[in-house]
Design an enzyme around this catalytic site. Structure first.
Site, mmCIF file in Angstrom:
data_model
loop_
_atom_site.group_PDB
_atom_site.id
_atom_site.type_symbol
_atom_site.label_atom_id
_atom_site.label_comp_id
_atom_site.label_asym_id
_atom_site.label_seq_id
_atom_site.Cartn_x
_atom_site.Cartn_y
_atom_site.Cartn_z
ATOM 1 C CD GLU A 70 -1.301 -2.320 2.029
ATOM 2 O OE1 GLU A 70 -2.227 -2.921 2.876
ATOM 3 O OE2 GLU A 70 -0.098 -2.601 1.967
ATOM 4 C CB ALA A 171 7.876 -37.311 -9.186
ATOM 5 C CG ASP A 217 17.734 -39.789 -5.834
ATOM 6 O OD1 ASP A 217 18.094 -40.974 -6.248
ATOM 7 O OD2 ASP A 217 16.482 -39.274 -5.493
ATOM 8 N N GLY A 319 5.289 -40.656 4.187
ATOM 9 C CA GLY A 319 4.269 -41.328 4.888
ATOM 10 C C GLY A 319 4.297 -40.675 6.344
#
Length: 380
Positions: A70, A171, A217, A319
């Site tokens: 604002e 994924a 990974d 999970g």
């Protein structure tokens, strides 16, 4: 575009909300999106000053401690703000924090009307900004639009709890698996899906993975190509009971990234001492806790200034987050593949999810893949 109408949820002393109002408010949302990823712990907010159906000033909140949207819009408008309408994506604040109340600035600038996209869920404001403006004889409309709510979803949920807002990204293959066999790194999704995940990382204060993902990974967990933002990126490794290799890529120093945080159980300081040289190890739980309590760990993360967390952890972390009721939004990306086999790794390692309800609000195609996203209703 919606037809001209009065909004039944608008605050008293309001004018008719018409198509132009919604058009200018859409511009405020666009401006707010520029601040996503930088304003934490504040929400992203955009504002537009309009006089005689013409935009005379614009602004957005750049980062916590800087001027609110604002104020920037009013400064941009200058004297043209007097008698004008302010369109703002979120109810103006009416309290003194790192900056003065926006309601004071709105009155001082001589604005005649305020149109807000949503009420502020912050208990310090939550309607008081509207009340203050009405008391100053300034006309007010609050539309409570879905787009305005989506902009502040992480802020709205985090401010009601003692933990960060948690997004869970997974994924998976079309039949619900993340890998064809243990210990194998596999790209399931295409470039469009990976770009979506990069944008998710930008929008959150931190990105987390489990220790298992680090071991298998060895990701850097960075945004590539790099996006410049005002707030440093934070990477988090969730260790349930055992440390990871200090030489892992996630601990590599990167420009624009803070030191990686490791969440570890309080009773395991001796086992995690080597990691303290390369990471910010945050211990949580009771002194005798040898396994990580996720709720306590997230509380500790919040105390470290993290208010929104994207979790890209594997099936164990995912999970546990779901069964412990710690997920606010889920992003499931389905690849058009089947992986079921004797050694395939399921997306979840727990069977205690039968009563978990999901409320889907977004389904779209990402290249060859499909995104399904939504919230956990009982955490709304």
């Amino acid at each position: 575009m919606a037809p001209a109408q009065d909004d039944s949820s608008a605050t008293p002393n309001h004018q008719a909300v018409d198509r132009l109002d919604r058009l200018f408010l859409d511009r405020a949302y666009e401006l707010a999106e520029r601040g996503v990823g930088n304003t934490s712990p504040n929400p992203p907010v955009g504002a537009v000053v309009v006089r005689d159906e013409t935009i005379v000033g614009e602004g957005y909140h750049h980062r916590a401690g800087d001027a609110h949207a604002e104020i920037n819009a009013i400064k941009s408008a200058g004297e043209a703000a007097r008698g004008s309408t302010l369109y703002v994506s979120l109810e103006p604040c009416n309290h003194t924090g790192l900056t003065p109340p926006c309601t004071d600035a709105i009155e001082k600038a001589g604005l005649a009307r305020v149109v807000a996209g949503a009420h502020d869920p912050n208990p310090q404001t939550n309607g008081s900004g509207i009340t203050s403006l009405l008391e100053r004889k300034i006309s007010v409309d609050v539309l409570d639009e879905p787009r305005a709510a989506a902009l502040i979803e992480p802020f709205a949920r985090a401010i009601r709890s003692h933990r960060p807002y948690v997004s869970l990204k997974l994924a998976v293959s079309f039949d619900g698996f993340i890998a064809s066999k243990p210990g194998v790194q596999e790209w399931l999704t295409g470039e469009e899906a990976r770009e979506f995940v990069r944008e998710l990382r930008i929008a959150h204060d931190a990105t987390a993975i489990g220790a298992g993902t680090v071991r298998i990974d060895n990701p850097q967990l960075t945004v590539r190509p790099s996006h410049t933002r005002l707030r440093e990126y934070v990477r988090v490794v969730i260790c349930e009971n055992a440390p990871v290799d200090p030489a892992s890529a996630v601990f590599k120093k990167e420009k624009g990234y803070a030191k990686t945080i490791v969440l570890a159980p309080a009773a395991s300081r001796d086992r995690f001492s080597d990691l303290e040289k390369t990471a910010d190890v945050v211990y949580s739980g009771d002194a005798g806790s040898e396994r990580l309590n996720l709720a306590g760990a997230l509380h500790a993360l919040r105390e470290h200034g993290i208010t929104s967390l994207l979790c890209e952890g594997g099936p164990t972390v995912a999970g546990h987050l779901l069964t412990d009721g710690l997920v606010d939004r889920f992003h499931w990306i389905f690849a058009p593949r089947f992986l079921r086999g004797p050694s395939a790794i399921a997306a979840f390692t727990t069977t205690a999810l039968a009563n978990t309800q999901l409320q889907i609000d977004r389904v779209e195609q990402l290249g060859a893949d499909a995104l399904v996203s939504g919230i956990i209703p009982h955490h709304v």
